[in-house]
Design a protein around this motif. Structure first.
Motif, PDB file in Angstrom:
ATOM      1  N   GLU A 195       0.816  -1.185   0.006  1.00 54.67           N
ATOM      2  CA  GLU A 195       0.055  -0.053   0.069  1.00 54.67           C
ATOM      3  C   GLU A 195       0.713   1.301  -0.077  1.00 54.67           C
ATOM      4  OE1 GLU A 195      -3.520   2.303   2.434  1.00 54.67           O
ATOM      5  OE2 GLU A 195      -2.338   0.786   3.357  1.00 54.67           O
ATOM      6  N   ARG A 196       0.656   2.037  -0.730  1.00 55.70           N
ATOM      7  CA  ARG A 196       1.332   3.362  -0.979  1.00 55.70           C
ATOM      8  C   ARG A 196       0.680   4.571  -0.019  1.00 55.70           C
ATOM      9  NH1 ARG A 196       2.226   2.326  -7.390  1.00 55.70           N
ATOM     10  NH2 ARG A 196       3.653   0.460  -6.998  1.00 55.70           N
ATOM     11  N   ARG A 197       1.458   5.227   0.689  1.00 54.41           N
ATOM     12  CA  ARG A 197       0.803   6.338   1.352  1.00 54.41           C
ATOM     13  C   ARG A 197       1.667   7.728   1.295  1.00 54.41           C
ATOM     14  NH1 ARG A 197      -3.606   4.917   4.315  1.00 54.41           N
ATOM     15  NH2 ARG A 197      -3.193   6.653   6.302  1.00 54.41           N
ATOM     16  N   LEU A 198       1.159   8.814   1.310  1.00 55.86           N
ATOM     17  CA  LEU A 198       1.983  10.289   1.465  1.00 55.86           C
ATOM     18  C   LEU A 198       2.179  10.603   2.472  1.00 55.86           C
ATOM     19  CD1 LEU A 198      -0.292  11.462  -1.610  1.00 55.86           C
ATOM     20  CD2 LEU A 198       2.298  10.604  -1.721  1.00 55.86           C
ATOM     21  N   ASP A 199       3.237  11.062   3.076  1.00 55.66           N
ATOM     22  CA  ASP A 199       3.711  11.501   4.330  1.00 55.66           C
ATOM     23  C   ASP A 199       3.770  13.150   4.089  1.00 55.66           C
ATOM     24  OD1 ASP A 199       4.653  12.466   6.673  1.00 55.66           O
ATOM     25  OD2 ASP A 199       6.121  11.197   6.949  1.00 55.66           O
ATOM     26  N   PHE A 200       2.989  13.950   4.738  1.00 61.31           N
ATOM     27  CA  PHE A 200       3.139  15.447   4.280  1.00 61.31           C
ATOM     28  C   PHE A 200       4.103  16.208   5.123  1.00 61.31           C
ATOM     29  CE2 PHE A 200      -0.311  16.570   1.463  1.00 61.31           C
ATOM     30  CZ  PHE A 200      -0.791  15.304   1.091  1.00 61.31           C
ATOM     31  N   ALA A 201       4.712  15.442   6.078  1.00 59.91           N
ATOM     32  CA  ALA A 201       5.859  16.126   6.853  1.00 59.91           C
ATOM     33  C   ALA A 201       7.202  15.941   5.822  1.00 59.91           C
ATOM     34  CB  ALA A 201       6.144  15.703   8.357  1.00 59.91           C
ATOM     35  N   PHE A 202       7.950  16.836   5.731  1.00 58.85           N
ATOM     36  CA  PHE A 202       9.129  16.808   4.961  1.00 58.85           C
ATOM     37  C   PHE A 202      10.064  16.086   6.001  1.00 58.85           C
ATOM     38  CE2 PHE A 202       7.860  20.548   2.873  1.00 58.85           C
ATOM     39  CZ  PHE A 202       8.168  20.435   1.490  1.00 58.85           C
ATOM     40  N   SER A 203      10.995  15.176   5.392  1.00 60.72           N
ATOM     41  CA  SER A 203      12.011  14.392   6.338  1.00 60.72           C
ATOM     42  C   SER A 203      12.666  15.154   7.331  1.00 60.72           C
ATOM     43  CB  SER A 203      12.902  13.530   5.334  1.00 60.72           C
ATOM     44  OG  SER A 203      14.064  14.467   4.894  1.00 60.72           O
ATOM     45  N   ALA A 204      13.076  14.463   8.531  1.00 57.10           N
ATOM     46  CA  ALA A 204      13.792  15.571   9.498  1.00 57.10           C
ATOM     47  C   ALA A 204      14.940  15.811   8.644  1.00 57.10           C
ATOM     48  CB  ALA A 204      14.211  14.345  10.596  1.00 57.10           C
ATOM     49  N   CYS A 205      15.791  15.094   7.870  1.00 58.59           N
ATOM     50  CA  CYS A 205      16.904  15.567   7.379  1.00 58.59           C
ATOM     51  C   CYS A 205      16.723  16.800   6.505  1.00 58.59           C
ATOM     52  CB  CYS A 205      17.367  14.216   6.360  1.00 58.59           C
ATOM     53  SG  CYS A 205      18.586  14.661   5.309  1.00 58.59           S
ATOM     54  N   ALA A 206      15.482  16.785   5.643  1.00 56.86           N
ATOM     55  CA  ALA A 206      15.254  17.995   4.655  1.00 56.86           C
ATOM     56  C   ALA A 206      15.064  19.159   5.671  1.00 56.86           C
ATOM     57  CB  ALA A 206      14.200  17.540   4.095  1.00 56.86           C
ATOM     58  N   ARG A 207      14.337  19.092   6.657  1.00 54.87           N
ATOM     59  CA  ARG A 207      14.093  20.043   7.666  1.00 54.87           C
ATOM     60  C   ARG A 207      15.348  20.665   8.120  1.00 54.87           C
ATOM     61  NH1 ARG A 207      10.053  16.591   9.697  1.00 54.87           N
ATOM     62  NH2 ARG A 207      10.903  16.199  11.550  1.00 54.87           N
ATOM     63  N   ARG A 208      16.421  19.914   8.546  1.00 57.13           N
ATOM     64  CA  ARG A 208      17.664  20.357   9.131  1.00 57.13           C
ATOM     65  C   ARG A 208      18.162  21.216   8.121  1.00 57.13           C
ATOM     66  NH1 ARG A 208      18.090  15.435  11.436  1.00 57.13           N
ATOM     67  NH2 ARG A 208      19.299  14.674   9.722  1.00 57.13           N
ATOM     68  N   GLU A 209      18.315  20.628   6.702  1.00 54.99           N
ATOM     69  CA  GLU A 209      18.836  21.241   5.537  1.00 54.99           C
ATOM     70  C   GLU A 209      18.074  22.931   5.570  1.00 54.99           C
ATOM     71  OE1 GLU A 209      20.936  20.184   3.479  1.00 54.99           O
ATOM     72  OE2 GLU A 209      21.151  21.620   2.363  1.00 54.99           O
ATOM     73  N   LEU A 210      16.835  22.718   5.853  1.00 56.27           N
ATOM     74  CA  LEU A 210      16.195  24.243   5.579  1.00 56.27           C
ATOM     75  C   LEU A 210      16.392  25.058   6.930  1.00 56.27           C
ATOM     76  CD1 LEU A 210      12.478  23.053   4.670  1.00 56.27           C
ATOM     77  CD2 LEU A 210      14.234  24.298   3.286  1.00 56.27           C
ATOM     78  N   ASP A 211      16.573  24.412   7.988  1.00 55.07           N
ATOM     79  CA  ASP A 211      17.049  25.231   9.052  1.00 55.07           C
ATOM     80  C   ASP A 211      18.519  25.728   9.026  1.00 55.07           C
ATOM     81  OD1 ASP A 211      14.767  24.847  10.600  1.00 55.07           O
ATOM     82  OD2 ASP A 211      15.298  23.269  11.638  1.00 55.07           O
ATOM     83  N   ASP A 212      19.370  24.657   8.502  1.00 55.57           N
ATOM     84  CA  ASP A 212      20.718  25.198   8.382  1.00 55.57           C
ATOM     85  C   ASP A 212      20.975  26.418   7.388  1.00 55.57           C
ATOM     86  OD1 ASP A 212      21.720  23.309   9.957  1.00 55.57           O
ATOM     87  OD2 ASP A 212      22.488  22.051   8.541  1.00 55.57           O
ATOM     88  N   ASP A 213      20.072  26.320   6.174  1.00 56.58           N
ATOM     89  CA  ASP A 213      20.039  27.275   5.378  1.00 56.58           C
ATOM     90  C   ASP A 213      19.625  28.475   5.658  1.00 56.58           C
ATOM     91  OD1 ASP A 213      19.838  27.855   2.523  1.00 56.58           O
ATOM     92  OD2 ASP A 213      17.722  28.300   2.653  1.00 56.58           O
ATOM     93  N   GLY A 214      18.681  28.770   6.769  1.00 55.58           N
ATOM     94  CA  GLY A 214      18.038  29.703   7.153  1.00 55.58           C
ATOM     95  C   GLY A 214      19.508  30.604   8.036  1.00 55.58           C
ATOM     96  N   ARG A 215      20.030  29.734   8.868  1.00 57.69           N
ATOM     97  CA  ARG A 215      21.248  30.210   9.552  1.00 57.69           C
ATOM     98  C   ARG A 215      22.411  30.589   8.808  1.00 57.69           C
ATOM     99  NH1 ARG A 215      19.755  26.505  13.686  1.00 57.69           N
ATOM    100  NH2 ARG A 215      21.166  25.089  12.831  1.00 57.69           N
ATOM    101  N   ASP A 216      22.471  30.025   7.792  1.00 61.65           N
ATOM    102  CA  ASP A 216      23.874  30.373   7.262  1.00 61.65           C
ATOM    103  C   ASP A 216      23.628  31.173   5.904  1.00 61.65           C
ATOM    104  OD1 ASP A 216      24.911  26.627   6.990  1.00 61.65           O
ATOM    105  OD2 ASP A 216      24.960  28.159   8.852  1.00 61.65           O
ATOM    106  N   GLY A 217      22.459  31.482   5.796  1.00 63.58           N
ATOM    107  CA  GLY A 217      22.336  32.495   4.531  1.00 63.58           C
ATOM    108  C   GLY A 217      22.531  31.906   3.378  1.00 63.58           C
ATOM    109  N   GLY A 218      21.909  30.471   3.233  1.00 65.50           N
ATOM    110  CA  GLY A 218      21.983  30.045   1.662  1.00 65.50           C
ATOM    111  C   GLY A 218      23.129  29.149   1.455  1.00 65.50           C
ATOM    112  N   ARG A 219      22.970  28.213   0.890  1.00 60.72           N
ATOM    113  CA  ARG A 219      23.824  27.205   0.275  1.00 60.72           C
ATOM    114  C   ARG A 219      23.816  27.057  -1.081  1.00 60.72           C
ATOM    115  NH1 ARG A 219      23.695  21.969   4.360  1.00 60.72           N
ATOM    116  NH2 ARG A 219      24.306  23.145   6.150  1.00 60.72           N
ATOM    117  N   PRO A 220      24.721  27.604  -1.788  1.00 67.13           N
ATOM    118  CA  PRO A 220      24.743  27.574  -3.151  1.00 67.13           C
ATOM    119  C   PRO A 220      24.425  26.448  -4.143  1.00 67.13           C
ATOM    120  CG  PRO A 220      26.538  28.978  -2.570  1.00 67.13           C
ATOM    121  CD  PRO A 220      26.120  28.244  -1.332  1.00 67.13           C
TER     122      PRO A 220
END
Ligand SMILES: [Zn+2]
Length: 257
Positions: free
Chosen positions: A224-249
Motif C-alpha cells: 500500500e502506498r501512502r503520502l507523508d506530508f511532513a518533510f523528512s527530518a533531514c530535509a528540515r535540518r537542511e532548511l534550518d541550516d539554510d536559514g542560519r547560514d544564509g543560503g547554500r549555493p
C-alpha cells in the motif's frame, strides 16, 4: 532562436533569486505567496486550501510562515511545469518586481497554481524562489488539512492528496531541497513517501539508490502506498541550516520537476 530564448529566461530566473535573496533578513518569517492562473481561479477555495496546507506543513521548519495570496495571473498555458521551466512565470515575477506587471513577488517562495493536468509528468516545476503546479480542480475537492492529515500527517494516495503533495514537492525545490532529501520508508505492508520523493518512490524508472536522507528506496510492488506530508527530518535540518547560514549555493541551484 529557441536557444536564445531559453538562455534569456534562465538568466532572468537566476537574477530574480539573487535579488529576492539579498532583500531577506535573517530572522524574517518565511514568505510564501500563492497566485492562481485565471482558469485555476474559477474553482472555489483553492488559494485558501493551499495556504492552509503550507502554513501547517512548512511551519516546523521556520519560526513563522506567512502564506499570502497574490491574486490571479494571465498565463499562456495551464502546463505548470512549462510555465516555470521555460521561464514565463519567473519572467512575470521579474517584471512585477520592476513594476511592469501587477505582480508583487515575495522573498521566499512564489507559487503559481494552474488548472494543468496531474496525470502525466511533469506536473509542476520548482527552482530557486519559484514554483508552479497544476491540479486546481483537484485541490478544490481536497479535504481540510485537519481532516486529511490527522495526527500522523500521512494520507492515502488520492488524486487530490497527490496534487497537494506535488505542490509541497515543488515548494521544497523552491526552498533549495532536492529529491535526495526525500525518504520512502516501509512499515509492514505500507510504503510511505515524504514530499521530496512523493510518487517518484514508486515510479518504475526512478533510481532506487539511497537518498541522502533516508537510505535506499524500498521495493513498493504489492504494498500500500501512502503520502507523508511532513518533510523528512533531514530535509528540515537542511532548511534550518539554510536559514542560519544564509543560503547554500549547491542546493540553491537545485531545480526540477
Ligand atoms: Zn522534483
Amino acid at each position: 532562436m529557441k536557444r536564445r530564448v531559453f538562455l534569456g529566461t534562465v538568466g532572468s530566473a537566476a537574477s530574480l533569486g539573487t535579488l529576492a535573496y539579498t532583500t531577506r533578513s535573517d530572522d524574517d518569517a518565511l514568505a510564501v505567496r500563492i497566485w492562481l492562473s485565471e482558469r485555476a481561479g474559477r474553482y472555489d477555495g483553492v488559494a485558501d486550501r493551499v495556504r492552509e496546507f503550507l502554513a501547517r506543513t512548512l511551519a516546523p521548519e521556520r519560526r513563522r510562515v506567512e502564506p499570502t495570496v497574490g491574486g490571479t495571473v494571465a498565463v499562456s498555458t495551464e502546463d505548470a511545469a512549462r510555465l516555470t521551466s521555460r521561464g514565463e512565470w519567473p519572467l512575470a515575477l521579474a517584471a512585477g518586481r520592476l513594476g511592469r506587471r501587477d505582480i508583487d513577488p515575495v522573498s521566499g517562495v512564489n507559487l503559481l497554481v494552474t488548472d494543468g493536468g496531474m496525470r502525466d509528468a511533469p506536473t509542476g516545476y520548482g527552482g530557486p524562489r519559484v514554483a508552479s503546479v497544476g491540479g486546481a480542480r483537484h485541490i478544490e475537492r481536497l479535504e481540510s488539512v485537519d481532516d486529511l492529515l490527522g495526527d500522523d500527517w500521512v494520507a492515502p494516495v488520492t488524486t487530490a492528496a497527490r496534487t497537494m503533495h506535488v505542490l509541497l514537492h515543488e515548494v521544497g525545490h523552491a526552498l533549495g531541497l532536492a529529491h535526495r532529501h526525500g525518504v520512502a520508508a516501509r512499515s509492514g505492508d505500507t510504503v510511505v513517501a515524504t514530499p521530496m520523493l512523493s510518487s517518484y518512490a514508486w515510479a518504475p524508472d526512478f533510481d532506487p539508490s539511497p537518498t541522502r536522507c533516508g537510505g535506499a528506496i524500498p521495493q513498493t510492488d504489492g504494498l500500500e502506498r501512502r503520502l507523508d506530508f511532513a518533510f523528512s527530518a533531514c530535509a528540515r535540518r537542511e532548511l534550518d541550516d539554510d536559514g542560519r547560514d544564509g543560503g547554500r549555493p549547491e542546493t540553491r541551484r537545485q531545480a526540477g520537476d
